[in-house]
Design an enzyme around this catalytic site. Structure first.
Site, PDB file in Angstrom:
ATOM      1  N   ALA A  35       0.836  -1.201   0.000  1.00  0.00           N
ATOM      2  CA  ALA A  35       0.000   0.000   0.000  1.00  0.00           C
ATOM      3  C   ALA A  35       0.874   1.256   0.000  1.00  0.00           C
ATOM      4  O   ALA A  35       0.584   2.223  -0.715  1.00  0.00           O
ATOM      5  CB  ALA A  35      -0.918  -0.007   1.213  1.00  0.00           C
ATOM      6  N   GLU A  36       1.954   1.214   0.788  1.00  0.00           N
ATOM      7  CA  GLU A  36       2.860   2.371   0.824  1.00  0.00           C
ATOM      8  C   GLU A  36       3.531   2.566  -0.536  1.00  0.00           C
ATOM      9  O   GLU A  36       3.681   3.686  -1.022  1.00  0.00           O
ATOM     10  CB  GLU A  36       3.917   2.182   1.918  1.00  0.00           C
ATOM     11  CG  GLU A  36       3.331   2.324   3.320  1.00  0.00           C
ATOM     12  CD  GLU A  36       4.278   1.847   4.419  1.00  0.00           C
ATOM     13  OE1 GLU A  36       4.336   2.505   5.458  1.00  0.00           O
ATOM     14  OE2 GLU A  36       4.946   0.804   4.237  1.00  0.00           O
ATOM     15  N   LEU A  84      23.848 -24.367 -24.346  1.00  0.00           N
ATOM     16  CA  LEU A  84      24.663 -25.282 -23.546  1.00  0.00           C
ATOM     17  C   LEU A  84      24.555 -26.704 -24.060  1.00  0.00           C
ATOM     18  O   LEU A  84      23.487 -27.143 -24.480  1.00  0.00           O
ATOM     19  CB  LEU A  84      24.174 -25.255 -22.093  1.00  0.00           C
ATOM     20  CG  LEU A  84      24.322 -23.927 -21.363  1.00  0.00           C
ATOM     21  CD1 LEU A  84      23.509 -23.939 -20.076  1.00  0.00           C
ATOM     22  CD2 LEU A  84      25.795 -23.656 -21.076  1.00  0.00           C
ATOM     23  N   GLU A 114      24.638 -23.222 -10.943  1.00  0.00           N
ATOM     24  CA  GLU A 114      23.445 -22.353 -10.968  1.00  0.00           C
ATOM     25  C   GLU A 114      22.238 -23.193 -11.345  1.00  0.00           C
ATOM     26  O   GLU A 114      22.360 -24.141 -12.115  1.00  0.00           O
ATOM     27  CB  GLU A 114      23.599 -21.248 -12.031  1.00  0.00           C
ATOM     28  CG  GLU A 114      24.718 -20.282 -11.779  1.00  0.00           C
ATOM     29  CD  GLU A 114      24.944 -19.336 -12.972  1.00  0.00           C
ATOM     30  OE1 GLU A 114      24.038 -19.219 -13.817  1.00  0.00           O
ATOM     31  OE2 GLU A 114      26.032 -18.757 -13.045  1.00  0.00           O
ATOM     32  N   LYS A 116      19.144 -24.238 -13.503  1.00  0.00           N
ATOM     33  CA  LYS A 116      18.800 -23.992 -14.904  1.00  0.00           C
ATOM     34  C   LYS A 116      17.296 -23.760 -14.960  1.00  0.00           C
ATOM     35  O   LYS A 116      16.507 -24.676 -14.773  1.00  0.00           O
ATOM     36  CB  LYS A 116      19.194 -25.182 -15.779  1.00  0.00           C
ATOM     37  CG  LYS A 116      18.981 -24.906 -17.249  1.00  0.00           C
ATOM     38  CD  LYS A 116      19.628 -25.974 -18.107  1.00  0.00           C
ATOM     39  CE  LYS A 116      19.580 -25.606 -19.580  1.00  0.00           C
ATOM     40  NZ  LYS A 116      18.232 -25.422 -20.101  1.00  0.00           N
ATOM     41  N   ASP A 118      13.554 -22.823 -16.333  1.00  0.00           N
ATOM     42  CA  ASP A 118      12.775 -23.249 -17.486  1.00  0.00           C
ATOM     43  C   ASP A 118      11.918 -22.077 -17.957  1.00  0.00           C
ATOM     44  O   ASP A 118      10.756 -21.970 -17.623  1.00  0.00           O
ATOM     45  CB  ASP A 118      11.876 -24.416 -17.047  1.00  0.00           C
ATOM     46  CG  ASP A 118      11.554 -25.307 -18.214  1.00  0.00           C
ATOM     47  OD1 ASP A 118      12.086 -25.064 -19.311  1.00  0.00           O
ATOM     48  OD2 ASP A 118      10.761 -26.242 -18.017  1.00  0.00           O
ATOM     49  N   GLU A 174      17.103 -15.105 -17.859  1.00  0.00           N
ATOM     50  CA  GLU A 174      15.944 -15.932 -18.181  1.00  0.00           C
ATOM     51  C   GLU A 174      14.682 -15.236 -17.686  1.00  0.00           C
ATOM     52  O   GLU A 174      14.595 -14.867 -16.516  1.00  0.00           O
ATOM     53  CB  GLU A 174      16.109 -17.283 -17.469  1.00  0.00           C
ATOM     54  CG  GLU A 174      15.258 -18.392 -18.003  1.00  0.00           C
ATOM     55  CD  GLU A 174      15.876 -19.085 -19.219  1.00  0.00           C
ATOM     56  OE1 GLU A 174      16.929 -18.621 -19.726  1.00  0.00           O
ATOM     57  OE2 GLU A 174      15.287 -20.083 -19.662  1.00  0.00           O
ATOM     58  N   TYR A 226      22.139 -14.156 -15.585  1.00  0.00           N
ATOM     59  CA  TYR A 226      23.211 -15.113 -15.307  1.00  0.00           C
ATOM     60  C   TYR A 226      24.464 -14.943 -16.158  1.00  0.00           C
ATOM     61  O   TYR A 226      25.381 -15.742 -16.056  1.00  0.00           O
ATOM     62  CB  TYR A 226      22.703 -16.551 -15.416  1.00  0.00           C
ATOM     63  CG  TYR A 226      21.875 -16.833 -16.662  1.00  0.00           C
ATOM     64  CD1 TYR A 226      22.444 -16.773 -17.922  1.00  0.00           C
ATOM     65  CD2 TYR A 226      20.541 -17.192 -16.546  1.00  0.00           C
ATOM     66  CE1 TYR A 226      21.694 -17.044 -19.053  1.00  0.00           C
ATOM     67  CE2 TYR A 226      19.773 -17.463 -17.666  1.00  0.00           C
ATOM     68  CZ  TYR A 226      20.357 -17.379 -18.925  1.00  0.00           C
ATOM     69  OH  TYR A 226      19.618 -17.647 -20.038  1.00  0.00           O
ATOM     70  N   LYS A 315      20.914 -31.948 -16.693  1.00  0.00           N
ATOM     71  CA  LYS A 315      19.449 -31.932 -16.579  1.00  0.00           C
ATOM     72  C   LYS A 315      18.970 -32.911 -15.511  1.00  0.00           C
ATOM     73  O   LYS A 315      19.548 -33.981 -15.326  1.00  0.00           O
ATOM     74  CB  LYS A 315      18.827 -32.351 -17.925  1.00  0.00           C
ATOM     75  CG  LYS A 315      19.062 -31.360 -19.055  1.00  0.00           C
ATOM     76  CD  LYS A 315      17.971 -30.320 -19.083  1.00  0.00           C
ATOM     77  CE  LYS A 315      17.943 -29.532 -20.383  1.00  0.00           C
ATOM     78  NZ  LYS A 315      17.371 -30.242 -21.504  1.00  0.00           N
ATOM     79  N   CYS A 409     -22.819 -45.985 -13.372  1.00  0.00           N
ATOM     80  CA  CYS A 409     -21.618 -46.158 -12.560  1.00  0.00           C
ATOM     81  C   CYS A 409     -20.887 -47.426 -12.988  1.00  0.00           C
ATOM     82  O   CYS A 409     -21.488 -48.510 -13.003  1.00  0.00           O
ATOM     83  CB  CYS A 409     -22.009 -46.246 -11.087  1.00  0.00           C
ATOM     84  SG  CYS A 409     -20.637 -46.692 -10.012  1.00  0.00           S
ATOM     85  N   CYS A 412     -21.095 -50.073  -9.846  1.00  0.00           N
ATOM     86  CA  CYS A 412     -22.312 -50.733  -9.379  1.00  0.00           C
ATOM     87  C   CYS A 412     -23.451 -50.703 -10.396  1.00  0.00           C
ATOM     88  O   CYS A 412     -24.499 -51.304 -10.169  1.00  0.00           O
ATOM     89  CB  CYS A 412     -22.775 -50.127  -8.056  1.00  0.00           C
ATOM     90  SG  CYS A 412     -23.526 -48.501  -8.230  1.00  0.00           S
ATOM     91  N   CYS A 427     -22.205 -41.121  -8.925  1.00  0.00           N
ATOM     92  CA  CYS A 427     -23.007 -42.337  -8.924  1.00  0.00           C
ATOM     93  C   CYS A 427     -24.196 -42.126  -7.988  1.00  0.00           C
ATOM     94  O   CYS A 427     -24.045 -41.621  -6.887  1.00  0.00           O
ATOM     95  CB  CYS A 427     -22.147 -43.496  -8.426  1.00  0.00           C
ATOM     96  SG  CYS A 427     -23.112 -44.924  -7.919  1.00  0.00           S
ATOM     97  N   CYS A 433     -23.374 -48.826  -3.721  1.00  0.00           N
ATOM     98  CA  CYS A 433     -22.148 -48.877  -4.535  1.00  0.00           C
ATOM     99  C   CYS A 433     -20.932 -49.271  -3.687  1.00  0.00           C
ATOM    100  O   CYS A 433     -20.596 -48.600  -2.718  1.00  0.00           O
ATOM    101  CB  CYS A 433     -21.919 -47.512  -5.171  1.00  0.00           C
ATOM    102  SG  CYS A 433     -20.460 -47.454  -6.208  1.00  0.00           S
TER     103      CYS A 433
HETATM  104  S1  IVH Z   1      24.178 -19.774 -19.389  1.00  0.00           S
HETATM  105  C1  IVH Z   1      26.922 -19.871 -22.715  1.00  0.00           C
HETATM  106  N1  IVH Z   1      22.846 -20.100 -17.168  1.00  0.00           N
HETATM  107  O1  IVH Z   1      19.664 -22.563 -20.917  1.00  0.00           O
HETATM  108  C2  IVH Z   1      25.924 -20.134 -21.713  1.00  0.00           C
HETATM  109  N2  IVH Z   1      21.748 -20.565 -19.221  1.00  0.00           N
HETATM  110  O2  IVH Z   1      21.036 -23.990 -23.462  1.00  0.00           O
HETATM  111  C3  IVH Z   1      24.670 -19.447 -21.964  1.00  0.00           C
HETATM  112  N3  IVH Z   1      19.420 -21.248 -18.981  1.00  0.00           N
HETATM  113  O3  IVH Z   1      19.414 -20.419 -23.644  1.00  0.00           O
HETATM  114  C4  IVH Z   1      23.631 -19.782 -21.025  1.00  0.00           C
HETATM  115  N4  IVH Z   1      19.337 -21.082 -16.786  1.00  0.00           N
HETATM  116  O4  IVH Z   1      17.774 -20.124 -21.736  1.00  0.00           O
HETATM  117  C5  IVH Z   1      22.817 -20.188 -18.511  1.00  0.00           C
HETATM  118  N5  IVH Z   1      21.779 -20.293 -15.129  1.00  0.00           N
HETATM  119  C6  IVH Z   1      21.738 -20.372 -16.471  1.00  0.00           C
HETATM  120  C7  IVH Z   1      20.596 -20.775 -17.175  1.00  0.00           C
HETATM  121  C8  IVH Z   1      20.633 -20.853 -18.552  1.00  0.00           C
HETATM  122  C9  IVH Z   1      18.665 -21.360 -17.882  1.00  0.00           C
HETATM  123  C10 IVH Z   1      18.948 -21.525 -20.353  1.00  0.00           C
HETATM  124  C11 IVH Z   1      19.084 -20.353 -21.267  1.00  0.00           C
HETATM  125  C12 IVH Z   1      19.914 -20.821 -22.406  1.00  0.00           C
HETATM  126  C13 IVH Z   1      19.872 -22.301 -22.280  1.00  0.00           C
HETATM  127  C14 IVH Z   1      21.202 -22.881 -22.699  1.00  0.00           C
END
Ligand code: IVH
Length: 670
Positions: A35-36, A84, A114, A116, A118, A174, A226, A315, A409, A412, A427, A433
């Site tokens: 609110a602030e 990657l 880090e 990854k 989605d 991302e 990143y 992955k 159903c 039964c 049902c 049943c």
């Molecule tokens: S580094 C040269 N760090 O993964 C490295 N990528 O296939 C460039 N992604 O297109 C990417 N989290 O969409 C990096 N912590 C992270 C990531 C990340 C997600 C995705 C990004 C990139 C794909 C690489």
């Protein structure tokens, strides 16, 4: 001329809002309430409305711009955006690490781990600290200009903080959507009859590819940065870890789950830790990324084709996999709800073999038109029941036909009824049943129904599992000997139980109606039905039209009640209950009290009862008792030594009655 004070206030508000954005989105440590914050924002917007010359491009009010009409312009990235390569297990990772060590000539490599995310990769260009352009990855060299949309992402600063900002900086990150954000967005989509997004990636990508940034602004998008591309004019950090700290300092959100680790072992420990905590994160991740920490070493290692030699993605087992629908089954739950379930060709999803996915309900199944034979994507996240996220219509076999939801159903054979706005199919053979046995018996015996003491969840489980009880009528044939054979049941408890069951034979019609568990009939409806029909037989004989003449009974309830009582299986159980000696107390004949709806004033002292008792008794019969006499008053009751109220009643021509009349009213049935 704009007054100096106004100009200064606008600048100060912008600065404050920027700082609070930073505290909220980057440090995750807000210092003021929403609110602030809104108040500051409103004040700034107000000043800018009055003095449009004061508006700057980086003002926090300037996030939502004009819609683009001719699609997204192509943008050439200053530095290519690499992708990657993947490792799938510890051996792959060891190979990757060995290659890095050999090229660098070292024994142990320091990495940054880090999450990854989605979502969708973006390249955001800042010049002189101001957001100039944002682009999608595209083919890595040329992406699409999504500046207007990225500007609407609240966590993405329009201006960088501090004096140490590079003259030109490409930030890579991302754009993603949190789990809560996706749930809220999908609820909104469904409410507006739109299609829900199958996964966070689709939601983020779909939102960023809107031609109208006002639409994107409504989407709960987030950002984690990143990496950097072009970095001109300024002190470039020496390591990936320091780069992330630097990005954070100049106002960009970076992921707090990043860790500096040593060698393969450190990487694997990081992987295991994050996989374990994956469901608890507020956003979806599909794995982790390991990056060589030293930026100089990164440069020495370089890239092959489109992937760097200094980073790799590891992955998690995928949470979504393609498979085929082999059959559609309809399951009946404890409450009688019919749930369609897809039987799938077994497939490993997120480390677990999945062979079934829920299709929610008949309505949802019809809406999505999933058919036996379809190729689908099945998704399993954490402990959630697997779901079908995508149907590949172009791979649908020619013989696939729409699923016809059963009207009986499958357990039964009783007919089914649609309830709760047509979403849920139930049902109607509740008393019979097998799928609903435990639930039905438990409900029948519950306090507000037949009130059989001692018949709780555990006992019902035992009674049904041992086959002693198949319908509620069987309760009345249980013997002490039979009960004694059950686990943890002594002679005394068995006797007490038989007594309690026997006592429950004497009941009332409302309690029995409620206890039967008729769909749409709760306690209040049971009362209404009992008062109206007086006997069970009269209710059982009523058709839908008759039922609908009862107050509060609509077409849905009327249909559910009728279906329940026409179901022959239920009939048999009710007959068995009667045969077991059920005694239903007759409903008192209902004559409305003569004082119902009347406005009554009491005056003088009463002999047989106190003023408070008289008031309560009258109110219980539907009368309204007021203090002073007015034109609305129907009767004045005069006791001994009545006051001036009598005079007033006479003037207004309102009948004055005695205590004897009052007693007569109160003795009439209510
Ligand atoms: S580094 C040269 N760090 O993964 C490295 N990528 O296939 C460039 N992604 O297109 C990417 N989290 O969409 C990096 N912590 C992270 C990531 C990340 C997600 C995705 C990004 C990139 C794909 C690489």
């Amino acid at each position: 001329m704009i007054p100096k004070a106004v100009r200064q206030r606008a600048a100060s508000l912008r600065e404050q809002i920027r700082e609070h954005n930073y505290l909220y989105y980057v440090l995750d440590n807000p210092e003021i309430t929403d609110a602030e914050y809104d108040a500051l924002f409103k004040e700034l917007a107000g000043i800018e409305r009055q003095y449009p010359e004061l508006v700057t491009a980086d003002s926090p009010t300037q996030r939502v711009g004009e819609a683009v009409t001719d699609g997204f312009r192509p943008v050439v990235h200053g530095q290519p955006m690499l992708s990657l390569s993947n490792v799938f297990d510890a051996d792959d990772l060891a190979d990757f690490d060995r290659r890095v060590r050999e090229r660098l000539g070292v024994d142990v490599v320091t990495y940054v781990g880090e999450p990854k995310l989605d979502g969708l990769a973006v390249n955001i260009l800042y010049e002189g600290g101001l957001l100039k352009q944002a682009a999608t990855r595209g083919d890595g060299t040329v992406g699409e200009d999504v500046t207007a949309n990225v500007r609407t992402v609240r966590g993405c600063p329009l201006r960088l903080r501090g004096s140490d900002v590079p003259a030109r900086l490409e930030v890579r990150g991302e754009i993603y959507i949190t789990k809560a954000g996706l749930a809220a967005l999908n609820a909104r989509q469904l409410a507006a009859q739109g299609r829900p997004f199958a996964n966070p990636r689709n939601a983020a990508a779909g939102s960023l590819r809107q031609l109208n940034p006002a639409v994107t602004a409504q989407r709960p998008l987030s950002l984690f940065c990143y990496a950097a591309g072009d970095f001109v004019g300024g002190r470039m950090p020496q390591t990936q870890a320091d780069l992330l700290v630097f990005l954070k300092e100049i106002g960009l959100p970076v992921n707090p789950e990043r860790r500096v680790v040593q060698g393969v072992e450190g990487c694997l420990a990081y992987y295991a830790d994050l996989e374990r905590r994956r469901d608890g994160l507020g956003y979806d991740i599909d794995g982790v990324v390991y990056k060589v920490n030293s930026l100089r070493d990164q440069a020495r290692l370089g890239a092959v084709s489109r992937s760097p030699r200094w980073a790799v993605a590891h992955k998690f087992p995928p949470e979504e996999m393609p498979t085929r629908v082999e059959a559609i089954e309809v399951q009946v739950g404890r409450t009688g709800a019919l749930t369609p379930v897809a039987v799938l060709k077994p497939v490993a999803v997120g480390g677990v073999v999945v062979s079934h996915a829920t299709l929610h309900n008949a309505f949802e199944l019809a809406r999505r038109d999933i058919r036996v034979g379809d190729m689908v994507h099945v998704r399993r996240a954490g402990d959630v029941i697997p779901e079908i996220t995508d149907v590949r219509l172009n791979e649908r076999p020619s013989w696939a036909v729409p699923f016809v939801f059963p009207d009986h159903c499958p357990v039964c054979g009783s007919p089914v009824v649609r309830a709760e706005g047509g979403m849920i199919t139930r049902c109607a053979g509740g008393l019979f049943c097998p799928a609903q046995r435990k639930q039905t018996v438990r409900h029948f015996a519950s306090r507000r129904a037949l009130d059989i003491e001692g018949v709780g969840e555990k006992l019902v489980d035992q009674l049904v599992d041992t086959g002693l009880v198949r319908t509620v009528a069987d309760l009345y044939h249980l013997s002490v000997e039979q009960l004694q054979k059950l686990e943890r049941m002594g002679l005394r408890s068995a006797q007490k139980l038989v007594e309690a069951i026997s006592r429950s034979r004497r009941t009332t019609l409302p309690k029995l109606l409620y206890g039967l568990g008729i769909p749409e009939v709760g306690e209040a409806t049971a009362q209404v039905l009992a008062r109206h029909f007086q006997t069970l037989d009269a209710l059982m004989a009523a058709d839908e039209e008759t039922l609908m003449t009862v107050p509060d009974i609509g077409p849905v309830a009327a249909h559910a009640i009728r279906t329940f009582f026409t179901e022959s299986h239920n009939h048999k159980v009710i007959a068995a209950l009667k045969a077991a000696g059920l005694e239903i107390a007759p409903m008192a004949a209902i004559v409305p009290s003569p004082v119902a709806g009347k406005v009554i004033v009491l005056t003088g002292s009463l002999r047989g009862l106190t003023r408070a008792q008289a008031q309560a008794a009258l109110r219980a019969r539907g009368a309204k008792v007021t203090e002073s006499v007015s034109a609305h008053t129907d009767y004045v009751v005069a006791g001994d030594d009545p006051g001036s109220k009598i005079e007033r009643a006479r003037t207004l021509g309102i009948p004055v009655v005695t205590e004897a009349q009052l007693q007569e009213w109160l003795s009439a049935p209510s």
